[in-house]
Design an enzyme around this catalytic site. Structure first.
Site, PDB file in Angstrom:
ATOM      1  N   ALA A  34      -5.515  -4.753   1.623  1.00  0.00           N
ATOM      2  CA  ALA A  34      -4.125  -4.306   1.800  1.00  0.00           C
ATOM      3  C   ALA A  34      -3.431  -5.192   2.828  1.00  0.00           C
ATOM      4  CB  ALA A  34      -4.102  -2.851   2.248  1.00  0.00           C
ATOM      5  N   HIS A  50      -2.298   6.444  -0.857  1.00  0.00           N
ATOM      6  CA  HIS A  50      -2.864   5.419  -1.742  1.00  0.00           C
ATOM      7  C   HIS A  50      -4.370   5.258  -1.513  1.00  0.00           C
ATOM      8  CE1 HIS A  50       0.706   4.077  -3.789  1.00  0.00           C
ATOM      9  NE2 HIS A  50       1.332   3.880  -2.649  1.00  0.00           N
TER      10      HIS A  50
END
Length: 169
Positions: A34, A50
């Site tokens: 990420a 998420h």
């Protein structure tokens, strides 16, 4: 030699879902890299949601810019996303396009020297017309040039349209 897959498309086109499904088909324990900074409380909650949605089979790594400092030999790595990654360079460099592009390309080149499968998610932000704001225009240029750079080096490129992947390359 790295395998490079690029998945591009508009906002909420299904890019991340498709990329996650692809990564899980390639590995029982893929890495989710990420690139987002945490901008505010709402963004933090979105990131946590998420993470929870992905499940325990994922190895989660958060890295704002220096992707290549992590070792991924023999792994499947999903980088989500190029747009947020470029935003970090762009803001740190006071909107300097050339410097941001040079730094991002250099980091990309070092990253993909590793023998791994890399799935990059990015946005086609230039499809919506010419931004009114000069900073937005600069970033749109940066994003477009980096997308082209990655696509040229990619083994496969997919364009997501309404949740449907279209193979471009």
């Amino acid at each position: 030699m790295a395998k490079i897959i690029l998945i591009t498309g508009g906002q909420r086109s299904g890019k991340s879902s498709h990329a996650q499904n692809m990564a899980l088909q390639l590995s029982p324990n893929p890495i989710y890299l990420a690139t987002s900074r945490i901008w505010d409380e709402e963004h933090q909650l979105r990131i946590e949601r998420h993470k929870a949605d992905r499940g325990n089979e994922w190895v989660n790594i958060e890295e704002e810019k220096e992707l290549s400092k992590h070792k991924f030999e023999g792994k499947t790595v999903l980088i989500d996303c190029i747009t947020l990654w470029l935003t970090n360079f762009f803001f740190d460099n006071d909107s300097a396009i050339e410097q941001s592009l040079e730094e991002a390309k250099a980091e990309f080149n070092v990253l993909v020297q590793q023998e791994a499968t890399f799935i990059f998610v990015t946005n086609e932000i230039g499809l919506g017309g010419m931004p009114e704001n000069p900073v937005q225009r600069k970033f749109t240029d940066l994003q477009g040039w980096m997308n082209q750079y990655i696509a040229e080096r990619a083994n496969e490129v997919y364009l997501m349209v309404s949740g449907i992947p279209l193979k471009v390359k």
